[in-house]
Design an enzyme around this catalytic site. Structure first.
Site, PDB file in Angstrom:
ATOM      1  N   GLU A  85      -5.483  -3.384  14.186  1.00 42.12           N
ATOM      2  CA  GLU A  85      -5.233  -5.027  13.737  1.00 42.12           C
ATOM      3  C   GLU A  85      -4.868  -6.161  14.289  1.00 42.12           C
ATOM      4  O   GLU A  85      -4.392  -6.228  15.438  1.00 42.12           O
ATOM      5  CB  GLU A  85      -3.992  -5.415  12.764  1.00 42.12           C
ATOM      6  CG  GLU A  85      -4.187  -4.133  11.116  1.00 42.12           C
ATOM      7  CD  GLU A  85      -2.891  -3.785  10.574  1.00 42.12           C
ATOM      8  OE1 GLU A  85      -3.116  -2.983   9.279  1.00 42.12           O
ATOM      9  OE2 GLU A  85      -2.199  -4.648  10.722  1.00 42.12           O
ATOM     10  N   CYS A  98      -2.280 -12.901  16.548  1.00 40.80           N
ATOM     11  CA  CYS A  98      -1.390 -11.650  16.950  1.00 40.80           C
ATOM     12  C   CYS A  98      -2.287 -10.515  16.503  1.00 40.80           C
ATOM     13  O   CYS A  98      -2.972 -10.575  16.171  1.00 40.80           O
ATOM     14  CB  CYS A  98      -0.708 -12.095  15.389  1.00 40.80           C
ATOM     15  SG  CYS A  98       0.702 -10.972  14.549  1.00 40.80           S
ATOM     16  N   CYS A 105       3.980   2.312  16.250  1.00 38.76           N
ATOM     17  CA  CYS A 105       5.706   2.003  17.107  1.00 38.76           C
ATOM     18  C   CYS A 105       6.715   3.427  16.671  1.00 38.76           C
ATOM     19  O   CYS A 105       7.215   4.071  15.335  1.00 38.76           O
ATOM     20  CB  CYS A 105       5.281   0.925  16.438  1.00 38.76           C
ATOM     21  SG  CYS A 105       7.142   0.660  17.698  1.00 38.76           S
ATOM     22  N   CYS A 109      11.160   0.379  12.591  1.00 41.06           N
ATOM     23  CA  CYS A 109      12.349  -0.196  11.701  1.00 41.06           C
ATOM     24  C   CYS A 109      12.305   0.319  10.733  1.00 41.06           C
ATOM     25  O   CYS A 109      10.856  -0.328   9.768  1.00 41.06           O
ATOM     26  CB  CYS A 109      11.714  -1.855  12.602  1.00 41.06           C
ATOM     27  SG  CYS A 109      11.624  -2.529  13.553  1.00 41.06           S
ATOM     28  N   CYS A 112       9.235  -1.767   8.151  1.00 45.82           N
ATOM     29  CA  CYS A 112       7.652  -2.265   8.787  1.00 45.82           C
ATOM     30  C   CYS A 112       7.122  -0.962   8.660  1.00 45.82           C
ATOM     31  O   CYS A 112       7.246  -0.154   8.628  1.00 45.82           O
ATOM     32  CB  CYS A 112       8.195  -2.640  10.300  1.00 45.82           C
ATOM     33  SG  CYS A 112       6.518  -2.359  10.812  1.00 45.82           S
ATOM     34  N   CYS A 323       2.525  -5.799   8.266  1.00 45.70           N
ATOM     35  CA  CYS A 323       1.183  -5.948   9.884  1.00 45.70           C
ATOM     36  C   CYS A 323       1.341  -4.207   9.454  1.00 45.70           C
ATOM     37  O   CYS A 323       1.839  -3.176   9.183  1.00 45.70           O
ATOM     38  CB  CYS A 323       2.703  -6.442  10.436  1.00 45.70           C
ATOM     39  SG  CYS A 323       2.414  -5.240  12.081  1.00 45.70           S
TER      40      CYS A 323
HETATM   41  S1  SF4 Z   1       9.392  -4.786  13.593  1.00 46.52           S
HETATM   42 FE1  SF4 Z   1       7.399  -2.655  13.225  1.00 46.52          FE
HETATM   43  S2  SF4 Z   1       5.861  -2.988  15.090  1.00 46.52           S
HETATM   44 FE2  SF4 Z   1       7.719  -4.070  15.990  1.00 46.52          FE
HETATM   45  S3  SF4 Z   1       9.307  -2.705  16.641  1.00 46.52           S
HETATM   46 FE3  SF4 Z   1       9.646  -2.632  14.725  1.00 46.52          FE
HETATM   47  S4  SF4 Z   1       8.736  -1.144  13.802  1.00 46.52           S
HETATM   48 FE4  SF4 Z   1       7.709  -1.558  15.548  1.00 46.52          FE
END
Ligand code: SF4
Length: 337
Positions: A85, A98, A105, A109, A112, A323
């Site tokens: 993306e 972006c 990841c 988080c 997210c 995202c």
């Molecule tokens: S916001 Fe999402 S992409 Fe960014 S570090 Fe946290 S889990 Fe990873």
């Protein structure tokens, strides 16, 4: 001489050619903006017509789009039949890209979508720069690049530094280094290494809680605890002369209280700059953005302690997905996981 990146070696190995052929191919595409194999005069004549069959389109294909008011999320095809993306964002100062630095990841988080299933792999330099290229071919060369898509850029620093070399030192898609922002949850060794690389990019440090315990809950696999990260951020400012921006996603009933605002202000130097972000709702995550009233009270506390505050509207929402969600849907539809 430019370092041969893993992506270039992969291209050459895949074609069964010496590594310098991968370099030559990438120089045509990224340095010269040439995607017509016939024009790649230093490649063997019998290889040129076979390149589209072997590698697919040399300008990364856009597989899906999700358009919003002032942003369009694009799903760009990469190696191994996968996709990543990126977002083309129309800002008052021009077009911004972006980009993602990883597939998935590891940081996880809680608010997210990108971190829900962990890390799949790092993106190669060419795959990161290719997202900017896809936007440039589709629209125009962006003037700014932000690493705020999927992935934690400091945990793929080789790929990110390679992409910066392609974007900031090349000729086809020139992006001024001062217009590049890396958004990170912070990793002291990565921050120090970025400073030592000589790149003078802007860092946006995701804090999300002034209380280190609450932060550890919101960012379960943070590479370093908050105090260590903040020390590294100060070193980065000293070494590079670039001011850090602190990012804070305001979540209703979680981190939007005035006590949290005071804790945050207590960590930062007077004159620090905080960006308050509205998160996009993620299916099953159970977080909603803070109310307008709570946001106002939070801002007042910060301002009264000499901290500068701006609001950053999250553009993912206007592009119809947080995202990571556009790719997650595409992956499910294509039965890839
Ligand atoms: S916001 Fe999402 S992409 Fe960014 S570090 Fe946290 S889990 Fe990873």
């Amino acid at each position: 001489m430019r370092r041969v990146s893993k992506g270039r070696r992969d291209v050459a190995r895949y074609l069964g050619l010496p590594s310098y052929r991968g370099d030559q191919l990438c120089e045509w595409v990224f340095d010269k903006g040439v995607t017509d194999p016939d024009a790649m005069t230093n490649l063997p004549k019998d290889l040129r017509p076979r390149l589209p069959d072997l590698l697919g389109p040399l300008s990364p294909p856009i597989l899906e789009r999700s358009a919003g008011e002032d942003a369009e999320k694009l799903l760009v095809g990469i190696a191994q039949g996968d996709a990543v993306e990126c977002v083309a964002m129309q800002r008052p100062w021009g077009l911004s890209a972006c980009v993602s630095s990883q597939l998935g990841c590891a940081v996880g988080c809680r608010f997210c979508a990108s971190g829900k299933d962990g890390l799949e792999r790092n993106l190669a330099a060419e795959e990161i720069a290719g997202q900017v290229m896809a936007i440039a071919v589709d629209r125009e060369t962006p003037g700014h690049v932000v690493f705020m898509g999927m992935g934690e850029p400091l945990l793929n620093l080789d790929g990110v530094l390679g992409a910066l070399a392609l974007l900031c030192d090349g000729h086809a898609y020139p992006i001024p280094e001062k217009n590049v922002t890396l958004s990170t949850v912070g990793w002291a060794r990565g921050i120090d290494r970025l400073a030592a690389s000589g790149r003078r990019v802007r860092l946006a440090l995701s804090v999300h809680a002034g209380d280190p315990d609450l932060r550890a809950e919101l960012i379960p696999h943070q590479p370093d605890p908050l105090p260590v990260v903040l020390e590294a951020a100060r070193r980065y400012e000293e070494a590079t002369g670039r001011r850090i921006t602190y990012e804070y996603a305001l979540l209703e009933g979680v981190n939007d209280g005035t006590d949290q605002a005071r804790a945050l202000a207590g960590l930062l130097d007077a004159g620090a700059h905080v960006n308050l972000i509205d998160v996009n709702p993620v299916e099953g995550a159970g977080f909603v953005p803070a109310s307008r009233g709570a946001r106002g009270r939070f801002e007042e506390v910060l301002a009264s302690r000499g901290v500068n505050v701006t609001a950053r509207r999250s553009v993912g929402g206007s592009a119809d997905a947080a995202c990571g969600q556009l790719r997650a849907r595409w992956v499910r539809r294509n039965g890839m996981r």
